[in-house]
Design an enzyme around this catalytic site. Structure first.
Site, short mmCIF file in Angstrom:
data_model
loop_
_atom_site.label_atom_id
_atom_site.label_comp_id
_atom_site.label_asym_id
_atom_site.label_seq_id
_atom_site.Cartn_x
_atom_site.Cartn_y
_atom_site.Cartn_z
N GLY A 82 0.91 -1.24 -0.10
CA GLY A 82 -0.10 -0.06 0.03
C GLY A 82 0.81 1.22 -0.02
N SER A 178 3.19 -2.52 -7.46
CA SER A 178 2.26 -2.46 -6.07
C SER A 178 1.63 -1.32 -6.26
CB SER A 178 3.09 -2.57 -5.11
OG SER A 178 2.25 -2.93 -3.80
N TYR A 179 1.35 -0.48 -5.03
CA TYR A 179 0.50 0.80 -5.14
C TYR A 179 1.05 1.79 -6.10
CZ TYR A 179 -2.96 3.89 -3.40
OH TYR A 179 -4.33 4.67 -3.32
N ASP A 375 2.91 -13.98 -7.05
CA ASP A 375 2.64 -12.98 -6.03
C ASP A 375 0.97 -13.25 -5.81
OD1 ASP A 375 1.80 -10.69 -4.83
OD2 ASP A 375 1.77 -9.64 -6.44
N HIS A 427 5.99 -10.61 -6.33
CA HIS A 427 5.35 -9.17 -6.23
C HIS A 427 6.68 -8.02 -6.58
CE1 HIS A 427 2.19 -6.34 -4.89
NE2 HIS A 427 3.16 -5.43 -4.33
#
Length: 454
Positions: A82, A178-179, A375, A427
């Site tokens: 996040g 990711s974010y 992931d 990830h």
């Protein structure tokens, strides 16, 4: 951000003066503690993005190891768990940067697959509160969000290019994971509109690349559950219960949904690394030389690397060498800032990035989306589900691409977007598959399809 303020920034970046040379030299890193000798230049320091609140973003530039004047500039952004994780702690130190940190945090060693062989890499700790980036207004940590982050990342770039005018008009790309699935396209959109408004492409944005990125709240959640079930991480009963009780659209789940998710992810998952489901968990021993995997001490793959970054970047000599502003940082350096995640203004976080993708594809930007296939947090199934709802025309049908004499993953090329998987990566794709990640970058920068054979 007001248009008048943008005009001021445009005037700032359009003017060159001897101050830029002086500021560059002040930011030059002579040598990092424990660093092996290298032939490329490094710079790091701060750019103020909000004077009244005292918000400043920290950057680290590692120029290309060969012909830096002829190489593009690539900005790397992280998100990880996040909003709130460091591009230096993850991107630079574990993934694509030129150095790796040893187990004791005492020295650095070279990354054989560093991305600065192909581009000048600019790591940015964003938003404020991440890593060495700071604010003098503590409440800023509790009202951050997508809008302010994108605006201040644009302000950073404009001011940074005033300090480094040699990168004005240089081919410029953005990448992240990711974010950063939000950060990257949102910043690209800001740059696109900035250039369009002022008809002056000082930031010469050519395209962007996103890995295992948050894309669409509904499809990401649905795709994750599908991945868990298809990879035998949860039972049929939990899978069906989640599909029955969870809408994947509302911010507040029903009690039945909450329980189904809890049972699946806590009881059935067990102690597993969700970001790389076939990798061991970090269980450091006292000498930090071995770790546990299935009850056996092994040394082949090290899942504890982020803890080494927290040792290294908290060293006073390292912070001095990197020009970290020790007097303005109200907390020690951490790889992630949990306060930002806890108080993130999710109200201005886009539910879906798909409309932004459509706009930027229409603008002609080069866009690649890639997924490490081990992931389970933002899995390949989620990304494929999101892309399918763009309803794109296929240019090159699905095929395996190669790294050496092995299949590196699979790819499909659409009108306006390329999608690729990276086999055996989690990830953070470059952590477990650094060579395949570098091939991905080379193909992206060259605007060529991934290699079909070895």
């Amino acid at each position: 951000m007001t248009s008048s303020y943008l005009i001021v920034l445009l005037l700032v970046i359009s003017s060159t003066s001897t101050s830029s040379t002086r500021e560059q030299e002040e930011d030059r890193i002579k040598e990092l503690p424990g660093q092996p000798k290298v032939g490329f230049s490094q710079f790091s320091g701060y750019v103020t993005v909000n004077e009244s609140h005292g918000r400043s973003l920290f950057y680290w530039l590692t120029e290309s190891s060969s012909s830096p004047k002829n190489k593009p500039l690539l900005l790397w952004l992280n998100g990880v768990v996040g909003p709130g994780c460091s591009s230096i702690g993850y991107g630079a130190s574990e993934e694509i940067g030129p150095f790796r940190i040893n187990k004791t945090g005492s020295s650095l060693y070279l990354n054989s697959f560093s991305w600065n062989t192909e581009a000048n890499i600019l790591f940015l700790e964003s938003p404020v509160g991440v890593g060495f980036s700071y604010t003098n207004t503590s409440s800023d940590l509790k009202d951050s969000g997508d809008d302010r982050t994108a605006q201040e990342n644009l302000i950073f770039l404009i001011k940074w290019m005033s300090r480094f005018p040699q990168y004005q008009y240089r081919d410029f790309y953005i990448a992240g994971e990711s974010y950063a699935g939000h950060y990257v396209p949102q910043l690209a959109k800001k740059i696109y509109h900035y250039n369009k408004t002022f008809n002056k492409s000082i930031i010469n944005l050519k395209g962007f690349m996103v890995g295992n990125g948050d894309t669409d709240r509904h499809y990401d959640r649905l795709g994750a559950v599908t991945y868990w079930w298809s990879h035998a991480m949860i039972s049929d009963r939990s899978y069906n219960s989640i599909l029955k009780h969870c809408s994947f659209t509302e911010n507040t789940n029903s009690n039945e949904c909450d329980y189904a998710l809890y049972y699946a992810t806590v009881v059935e998952f067990g102690q597993v690394n969700g970001y790389s489901i076939y990798s061991p968990l970090c269980v450091p021993k006292t000498n930090q030389t071995k770790f546990m995997h299935g009850g056996i001490l092994v040394e082949e793959e090290d899942p504890c690397t982020e803890s080494y970054a927290e040792i290294y970047y908290n060293r006073p000599d390292v912070q001095r060498a990197m020009h970290a502003n020790l007097t303005s940082i109200p907390y020690k350096w951490t790889v992630c800032n949990e306060i930002l995640f806890k108080y993130w203004d999710w109200g201005n976080s886009d539910h879906s990035m798909l409309p932004t993708y459509k706009e930027l594809m229409a603008a002609g930007l080069r866009i690649w989306v890639f997924s490490g296939d081990t992931d389970s947090v933002v899995p390949v199934t989620a990304t494929r589900l999101s892309i399918s709802h763009l309803n794109l025309t296929v240019k090159t049908r699905w095929y395996p691409w190669y790294s050496g004499n092995q299949v590196g993953g699979w790819t499909e090329v659409y009108e306006g977007l390329t999608f690729a998987t990276v086999r055996g990566a989690g990830h953070e794709v470059p952590v477990l598959q650094p060579e395949r990640a570098l091939i991905l970058l080379r193909s992206f920068l060259a605007g060529k399809e991934l290699p079909r054979s070895y």
